[in-house]
Design a protein around this motif. Sequence first.
Motif, short mmCIF file in Angstrom:
data_model
loop_
_atom_site.label_atom_id
_atom_site.label_comp_id
_atom_site.label_asym_id
_atom_site.label_seq_id
_atom_site.Cartn_x
_atom_site.Cartn_y
_atom_site.Cartn_z
N CYS A 1 4.15 -1.08 3.44
CA CYS A 1 3.65 0.20 2.94
C CYS A 1 4.82 1.15 2.69
N GLN A 2 4.75 1.86 1.57
CA GLN A 2 5.74 2.88 1.28
C GLN A 2 5.08 4.25 1.36
N LEU A 3 5.68 5.15 2.14
CA LEU A 3 5.17 6.51 2.28
C LEU A 3 6.06 7.44 1.46
N ILE A 4 5.43 8.21 0.58
CA ILE A 4 6.19 9.11 -0.28
C ILE A 4 5.94 10.55 0.16
N LEU A 5 6.98 11.19 0.71
CA LEU A 5 6.90 12.61 1.04
C LEU A 5 7.27 13.40 -0.21
N MET A 6 6.34 14.22 -0.70
CA MET A 6 6.56 14.97 -1.94
C MET A 6 6.80 16.44 -1.64
N LEU A 7 7.97 16.92 -2.01
CA LEU A 7 8.34 18.33 -1.90
C LEU A 7 8.24 18.95 -3.29
N ILE A 8 7.46 20.02 -3.43
CA ILE A 8 7.21 20.61 -4.74
C ILE A 8 7.94 21.93 -4.89
N THR A 9 8.59 22.10 -6.03
CA THR A 9 9.34 23.32 -6.32
C THR A 9 8.97 23.85 -7.70
N ASP A 10 8.83 25.16 -7.80
CA ASP A 10 8.58 25.78 -9.10
C ASP A 10 9.79 25.64 -10.00
N LYS B 1 0.85 -1.18 0.00
CA LYS B 1 0.00 0.00 0.00
C LYS B 1 0.88 1.24 0.00
N ASN B 2 0.77 2.07 -1.02
CA ASN B 2 1.60 3.26 -1.13
C ASN B 2 0.78 4.51 -0.84
N ILE B 3 1.35 5.42 -0.06
CA ILE B 3 0.63 6.61 0.40
C ILE B 3 1.45 7.85 0.07
N LEU B 4 0.80 8.84 -0.54
CA LEU B 4 1.46 10.09 -0.91
C LEU B 4 1.15 11.17 0.11
N ILE B 5 2.20 11.89 0.55
CA ILE B 5 2.03 13.00 1.49
C ILE B 5 2.74 14.23 0.93
#
Length: 241
Positions: A30-39, A2-6
Amino acid sequence: MKNILIPTTLQSDTINAIKAAIKSSNAEQCQLILMLITDIPDTYSSSNLLRNINQDLSTTQENVLQMCREIILESNNCSLKIHHQYGISSPLFRNLMEHFAIELTILTPSFKSSKKKINMYCVQIISNSKCPILHLNTNFEEEPFSQALYIKNSDSVLQVEDLQTYVDALFSLKIVSQTKIDDRQKANEIEHFLTDTISKNNINILIETRKPKKLKLLKKEKTALNETLGLPVLSLYEEIY
């Protein structure tokens, strides 16, 4: 698995999101993906581009990230991946969801309240996706989600029995009450009733359904009724049936 996006700006409530994700994994891998967004900087210079996209984390952000790693190590069944996303669009997000096989997205108050345009736009894109979304509240409590109130929109055709079947694949919780809300109703007319229902049934999570909306970058959304009730919200795409 189960993969979860944060999606995150690495504020302290990211730690709450990690804890909620671990609980939702039900001890499965379960894999938790911390997503950091940059312009993506508007420049033709390669060196300038690299300087702008390689932004160092603050001390506070580093501490939050370290705490997340420590919590993951204690979980035994979850792993953590840091994903740096440069730029965002609906097609990019769909590809990202497919690539990581995301089954749940968790949105924190700090990410939803971010003033950065790219984060604001990302929240709208996520809301238009078909992936289940868990909206955490500011006063997050670590107790497992168990009793749910289904807030049914007036134009929804989804029945509580079908909804319960779908929810069972995400969380070990039971829908113990439901209410139907007409869009024309004023929030203050029903808030007292809902607060009383929540108290009597020991409800600790709300469930709502959503439908896609037109993306508007600077659109200011009205405060949702569920946000005023101070509980986390599981938002499900209406066409799940």
